[in-house]
Scaffold this motif. Sequence first.
Motif, mmCIF file in Angstrom:
data_model
loop_
_atom_site.group_PDB
_atom_site.id
_atom_site.type_symbol
_atom_site.label_atom_id
_atom_site.label_comp_id
_atom_site.label_asym_id
_atom_site.label_seq_id
_atom_site.Cartn_x
_atom_site.Cartn_y
_atom_site.Cartn_z
ATOM 1 N N LEU A 257 0.809 -1.218 0.000
ATOM 2 C CA LEU A 257 0.000 0.000 0.000
ATOM 3 C C LEU A 257 0.843 1.269 0.000
ATOM 4 C CD1 LEU A 257 -2.431 -1.863 0.398
ATOM 5 C CD2 LEU A 257 -3.361 -0.142 1.954
ATOM 6 N N GLY A 258 2.066 1.181 0.518
ATOM 7 C CA GLY A 258 2.947 2.338 0.473
ATOM 8 C C GLY A 258 3.177 2.826 -0.946
ATOM 9 N N THR A 259 3.270 1.890 -1.897
ATOM 10 C CA THR A 259 3.455 2.259 -3.305
ATOM 11 C C THR A 259 2.257 3.034 -3.818
ATOM 12 O OG1 THR A 259 4.808 0.289 -3.667
ATOM 13 C CG2 THR A 259 3.867 1.335 -5.618
ATOM 14 N N LEU A 260 1.061 2.589 -3.437
ATOM 15 C CA LEU A 260 -0.160 3.265 -3.866
ATOM 16 C C LEU A 260 -0.239 4.675 -3.295
ATOM 17 C CD1 LEU A 260 -2.967 3.156 -5.233
ATOM 18 C CD2 LEU A 260 -3.849 2.214 -3.080
ATOM 19 N N TYR A 261 0.031 4.818 -1.997
ATOM 20 C CA TYR A 261 -0.077 6.137 -1.363
ATOM 21 C C TYR A 261 1.053 7.059 -1.774
ATOM 22 C CZ TYR A 261 -4.048 4.731 1.413
ATOM 23 O OH TYR A 261 -5.298 4.331 1.802
ATOM 24 N N LYS A 262 2.190 6.503 -2.179
ATOM 25 C CA LYS A 262 3.263 7.343 -2.714
ATOM 26 C C LYS A 262 2.832 7.967 -4.037
ATOM 27 C CE LYS A 262 8.204 7.273 -3.873
ATOM 28 N NZ LYS A 262 9.425 6.425 -3.952
ATOM 29 N N LYS A 263 2.085 7.213 -4.834
ATOM 30 C CA LYS A 263 1.609 7.739 -6.115
ATOM 31 C C LYS A 263 0.535 8.790 -5.914
ATOM 32 C CE LYS A 263 -0.202 6.467 -10.619
ATOM 33 N NZ LYS A 263 -0.342 5.425 -11.642
ATOM 34 N N GLU A 264 -0.404 8.539 -5.006
ATOM 35 C CA GLU A 264 -1.490 9.505 -4.755
ATOM 36 C C GLU A 264 -1.906 9.406 -3.285
ATOM 37 O OE1 GLU A 264 -3.544 12.215 -4.275
ATOM 38 O OE2 GLU A 264 -2.992 12.181 -6.401
ATOM 39 N N PRO A 265 -1.442 10.343 -2.445
ATOM 40 C CA PRO A 265 -1.632 10.216 -0.994
ATOM 41 C C PRO A 265 -3.059 10.431 -0.498
ATOM 42 C CG PRO A 265 -0.514 12.279 -1.526
ATOM 43 C CD PRO A 265 -0.578 11.492 -2.797
ATOM 44 N N MET A 266 -3.959 10.929 -1.360
ATOM 45 C CA MET A 266 -5.292 11.271 -0.872
ATOM 46 C C MET A 266 -6.368 10.247 -1.243
ATOM 47 S SD MET A 266 -4.745 13.827 0.923
ATOM 48 C CE MET A 266 -6.458 14.220 1.318
ATOM 49 N N VAL A 267 -5.976 9.109 -1.791
ATOM 50 C CA VAL A 267 -6.976 8.099 -2.128
ATOM 51 C C VAL A 267 -7.482 7.406 -0.863
ATOM 52 C CG1 VAL A 267 -5.978 7.673 -4.401
ATOM 53 C CG2 VAL A 267 -5.295 6.237 -2.459
ATOM 54 N N THR A 268 -8.665 6.816 -0.980
ATOM 55 C CA THR A 268 -9.186 5.940 0.064
ATOM 56 C C THR A 268 -9.210 4.527 -0.504
ATOM 57 O OG1 THR A 268 -10.587 7.730 0.905
ATOM 58 C CG2 THR A 268 -11.051 5.507 1.686
ATOM 59 N N TYR A 269 -8.592 3.614 0.233
ATOM 60 C CA TYR A 269 -8.389 2.253 -0.237
ATOM 61 C C TYR A 269 -9.338 1.306 0.474
ATOM 62 C CZ TYR A 269 -6.083 -2.336 -0.511
ATOM 63 O OH TYR A 269 -5.810 -3.658 -0.677
ATOM 64 N N TYR A 270 -9.941 0.410 -0.301
ATOM 65 C CA TYR A 270 -10.772 -0.667 0.231
ATOM 66 C C TYR A 270 -10.248 -1.989 -0.330
ATOM 67 C CZ TYR A 270 -14.148 3.053 1.282
ATOM 68 O OH TYR A 270 -14.761 4.185 1.756
ATOM 69 N N GLY A 271 -9.957 -2.936 0.554
ATOM 70 C CA GLY A 271 -9.471 -4.229 0.107
ATOM 71 C C GLY A 271 -10.378 -5.351 0.553
ATOM 72 N N VAL A 272 -10.587 -6.327 -0.327
ATOM 73 C CA VAL A 272 -11.351 -7.523 0.026
ATOM 74 C C VAL A 272 -10.477 -8.743 -0.210
ATOM 75 C CG1 VAL A 272 -13.611 -6.498 -0.412
ATOM 76 C CG2 VAL A 272 -12.415 -7.661 -2.273
ATOM 77 N N ASP A 273 -10.606 -9.728 0.654
ATOM 78 C CA ASP A 273 -9.821 -10.948 0.561
ATOM 79 C C ASP A 273 -10.612 -12.073 1.216
ATOM 80 O OD1 ASP A 273 -6.461 -11.291 0.093
ATOM 81 O OD2 ASP A 273 -7.528 -12.961 1.032
ATOM 82 N N THR A 274 -10.400 -13.290 0.753
ATOM 83 C CA THR A 274 -11.110 -14.429 1.349
ATOM 84 C C THR A 274 -10.437 -14.928 2.623
ATOM 85 O OG1 THR A 274 -9.867 -15.990 -0.038
ATOM 86 C CG2 THR A 274 -11.991 -15.201 -0.879
#
Length: 221
Positions: free
Chosen positions: A63-80
């Motif tokens: 997730l650090g890679t994602l927030y480095k690209k755009e710090p203001m996104v809100t992330y939702y993750g789903v997993d089994t």
Amino acid sequence: MSERNDLKELAAQLHCPSGEAGIAAGDRMFRTNGNMIRKTIDSMEILPCDRILEIGFGNGKHLGTLYKKEPMVTYYGVDTSDLMVDRAHTNNISHVRDEMAFFRQTDGIRLPYDNAFFDIAFTVNTIYFWEHPEIQLCEVYRVLAPGRSFYCAWVDRISMEALPFVDERFTLYGIAEAERLFRAHGFTVITSCAFEEEVRSNAGNEHKRKYWIIKARKAAL
């Protein structure tokens, strides 16, 4: 334990990590898939304050890679895997506390979100395990906002066939099969990009593989 049983256990852990072995499996998947994940995030057209869905986040260390690209996104993750939900929560505790990251266990089929809730969706190396891809793709289409995109990365059929742990639990895809699947469920395939890399596979051996990243768009209103 025999080599055959070891490989069956590995396949099971890749499908849904659990127990003490599941922690190691999650770390191993992060190392093996790290470059694919970075390439997928690099390819994503993210706007500030986008809501992003990831299907199958593993231990969540990327997730650090994602927030480095755009710090203001809100992330939702789903997993089994409830174990991976716990590990991802622990590995991203500051974003969880700030209500910028949410991790949720699901049945892997239905998505517990409203229509058009997300601006972007993505998944890396999970499509092999989709038991009902026709339902699961329709669910992704449903929760995406009109005109926005789903990014799907996976290792090509031929490269997967060379791995000793791949068994009947895996459904393998070449690019033509994947593109047909996406188009059959409402998406327009915008780009299909091929990459090659050499990695240490989840079985521990060096392995050259080809992988794809599809960008598929939901129709605009």
